[in-house]
Design an enzyme around this catalytic site. Structure first.
Site, PDB file in Angstrom:
ATOM      1  N   HIS A  29      56.303  14.176  34.505  1.00 32.23           N
ATOM      2  CA  HIS A  29      56.474  12.733  33.784  1.00 32.23           C
ATOM      3  C   HIS A  29      55.442  12.314  34.029  1.00 32.23           C
ATOM      4  CE1 HIS A  29      58.608   9.391  35.085  1.00 32.23           C
ATOM      5  NE2 HIS A  29      59.655   9.705  34.904  1.00 32.23           N
ATOM      6  N   ASP A  31      54.969  16.641  42.586  1.00 32.17           N
ATOM      7  CA  ASP A  31      56.291  15.871  42.966  1.00 32.17           C
ATOM      8  C   ASP A  31      56.999  16.212  42.669  1.00 32.17           C
ATOM      9  OD1 ASP A  31      58.238  14.237  41.465  1.00 32.17           O
ATOM     10  OD2 ASP A  31      57.041  13.913  39.472  1.00 32.17           O
ATOM     11  N   GLN A  78      62.461  15.774  41.451  1.00 30.85           N
ATOM     12  CA  GLN A  78      63.863  16.452  41.011  1.00 30.85           C
ATOM     13  C   GLN A  78      64.154  17.501  42.079  1.00 30.85           C
ATOM     14  OE1 GLN A  78      65.032  16.010  38.905  1.00 30.85           O
ATOM     15  NE2 GLN A  78      64.128  14.112  38.151  1.00 30.85           N
ATOM     16  N   LYS A  87      67.025   9.729  43.827  1.00 30.72           N
ATOM     17  CA  LYS A  87      67.376  10.692  43.290  1.00 30.72           C
ATOM     18  C   LYS A  87      68.034  11.844  44.479  1.00 30.72           C
ATOM     19  CE  LYS A  87      64.039  10.844  39.870  1.00 30.72           C
ATOM     20  NZ  LYS A  87      64.072   9.880  38.161  1.00 30.72           N
ATOM     21  N   CYS A 126      60.866  10.376  29.337  1.00 34.57           N
ATOM     22  CA  CYS A 126      58.792  10.223  30.160  1.00 34.57           C
ATOM     23  C   CYS A 126      58.169  11.212  30.047  1.00 34.57           C
ATOM     24  CB  CYS A 126      59.228   9.619  31.829  1.00 34.57           C
ATOM     25  SG  CYS A 126      60.598   7.691  31.776  1.00 34.57           S
TER      26      CYS A 126
HETATM   27  N1  PMP Z   1      58.658  12.722  38.602  1.00 35.94           N
HETATM   28  C1  PMP Z   1      59.441  13.568  37.506  1.00 35.94           C
HETATM   29  C2  PMP Z   1      59.607  14.908  37.875  1.00 35.94           C
HETATM   30  C3  PMP Z   1      61.016  12.362  38.043  1.00 35.94           C
HETATM   31  O1  PMP Z   1      62.146  13.213  37.359  1.00 35.94           O
HETATM   32  C4  PMP Z   1      60.735  11.346  38.113  1.00 35.94           C
HETATM   33  C5  PMP Z   1      61.780   9.995  37.912  1.00 35.94           C
HETATM   34  N2  PMP Z   1      62.501  10.101  36.921  1.00 35.94           N
HETATM   35  C6  PMP Z   1      59.240  10.645  38.648  1.00 35.94           C
HETATM   36  C7  PMP Z   1      58.314  11.728  38.542  1.00 35.94           C
HETATM   37  C8  PMP Z   1      59.246   9.333  38.127  1.00 35.94           C
HETATM   38  O2  PMP Z   1      60.550   8.703  39.314  1.00 35.94           O
HETATM   39  P1  PMP Z   1      60.159   7.002  40.075  1.00 35.94           P
HETATM   40  O3  PMP Z   1      60.820   6.479  39.134  1.00 35.94           O
HETATM   41  O4  PMP Z   1      61.681   6.984  40.886  1.00 35.94           O
HETATM   42  O5  PMP Z   1      58.992   6.530  40.539  1.00 35.94           O
END
Ligand code: PMP
Length: 405
Positions: A120, A197, A200, A223, A361
């Site tokens: 991401h 990270d 997910q 999430k 993203c």
């Molecule tokens: N890493 C991953 C794998 C994600 O899916 C996301 C959210 N789509 C993020 C980071 C960022 O998370 P947040 O917007 O809640 O900070």
């Protein structure tokens, strides 16, 4: 797991959208919240709210006890050794930025930061900024056509120059479950700091940070069926007490004078200002809710959804799936021949079906597949097999209407 009962815990699912029962398949972007989370937050506001850690009064003490109790819940749910290793953040993004910020003074030219192509943007850009500022270089683990991390590419690029290894445990686009534990072990062996990270991964797989043995693990509350505005950075306590501070101000100091300031130990040294108290309580409640449901039941429910998706995809002319990993969570990224993903999103919405479209993203991953974006349906344990069918039948209807197939 009694699905009917579980769905009753999520009142938002009981509505109609555009005259059709809502089918919510955008869980990877943000998951819905059980009533228990809303109740815990409301009760806190009605009965307890006060600032934490500084009250000379009973409400302040009770708010502090709830807030620190929430930290302890997170500690036990991710199996951290100490509550001092649990730092409240605004989410995954802030957690990664906090860790990356700590390297600004120590990284130098010749050092390498290793990430993957399926990250991401939150796990790319902070490292890219760091590399630009320090002269270190950003290295990228490539992705196979099936959407798995190319282990040869990993081995080729990991070396004693690798100072940071930052990787997602699960892809938000492809659903791929990465062999995180093995890769973290190899990166540590090479002498790198490791960050996982878990944004997910944790909603589907939970987390055991001691088993994973990473230095840092980050995730977001929203999430994980909890509120927005709250997340967690786990870090090894010895490391955190030495880690450069991020934001500075109240609560995080030990002593302030105009001659100089000293800082608290972890976690408080990273929690400047008044924290998101109700949100922390909400997140802990969400984690307890999942624990009470039972992780085995959740996995079974998700596996059933995943199988149904696979069955449909196997026999769906014109549908291209991105990501066919051996190990995956129920996420489907796809193109339907002749239809732009964003049109598809709008047309599905007219049928009450919520998906997400775009690059999610993950622009470098889109580049790998040679596309600008995908349509993505992402499932949670509260989705039903009938909803999977409704979604694919919806796609069939759109396909017939717009392509005549
Ligand atoms: N890493 C991953 C794998 C994600 O899916 C996301 C959210 N789509 C993020 C980071 C960022 O998370 P947040 O917007 O809640 O900070």
């Amino acid at each position: 797991m009694n699905l009917e009962q579980v769905r009753a815990d999520f009142p938002i699912l009981e509505q109609e959208v555009n005259g059709k029962p809502l089918v919510y398949l955008d869980n990877a972007a943000s998951a819905q919240k059980p009533q228990a989370v809303m109740d815990a937050m409301t009760q806190y506001f009605r009965e307890t709210h006060s600032n934490v850690h500084r009250g000379a009064h009973s409400l302040g003490d009770r708010a502090t006890a709830l807030f620190e109790g929430a930290r302890e819940t997170v500690r036990s749910q991710i199996n951290a050794a100490s509550a001092n290793e649990i730092i409240w953040t605004r989410g995954t993004t802030e957690g990664i930025n906090l860790v990356a910020n700590g390297f600004y003074r120590s990284l130098k030219q010749g050092d390498e930061i290793l990430v993957s192509r399926m990250e991401h943007h939150a796990n790319i850009v902070p490292w890219q900024m760091l590399a630009e500022a320090t002269g270190a270089s950003l290295k990228v683990i490539e992705v196979t056509p099936e959407g798995e991390l190319d282990q040869q590419s990993f081995r080729d690029q990991l070396s004693e120059r690798t100072k940071v290894f930052a990787i997602t445990a699960v892809s938000n686009v492809l659903g791929t479950i990465n062999p995180t534990r093995e890769m973290v072990a190899a990166a540590k062996e090479a002498g790198a700091y490791t960050l996982v990270d878990g944004a997910q991964a944790i909603p589907h797989l939970g987390a055991d940070v001691q088993a994973l043995d990473c230095d840092f693990y980050v995730f977001s509350g929203h999430k994980l069926f909890g509120p927005t505005g709250i997340g967690v950075l786990y870090g090894r306590e010895d490391l955190l007490n030495e880690w450069p501070v991020y934001q500075t101000g109240g609560e995080m100091i030990h002593r302030v004078s105009f001659e100089g300031t000293s800082f608290q130990n972890s976690p408080y040294r990273f929690e400047a200002g008044t924290p998101a108290i109700a949100e922390a309580i909400g997140l802990a409640t969400a984690m307890r809710y999942l624990d009470d449901l039972g992780h085995d039941g959740l996995h079974e429910a998700e596996a059933a959804l995943d199988r149904r998706v696979d069955e449909w995809v196997a026999d769906f002319p014109g549908l291209t799936r991105y990501g066919q990993a051996q190990n995956k969570v129920p996420v489907l990224s796809f193109w339907l021949e002749g239809l732009h993903p964003s049109d598809l999103g709008t047309l599905l919405d007219q049928q009450g079906i919520a998906i997400r479209t775009g690059h999610h993203c993950c622009m470098p991953l889109m580049e790998h597949f040679g596309i600008a974006g995908t349509a993505r349906a992402s499932f949670a344990f509260y989705n039903t097999v009938e909803e999977v069918d409704t979604f694919f039948q919806g796609l069939q209807r759109i396909q017939r209407l717009f392509t005549g197939k």
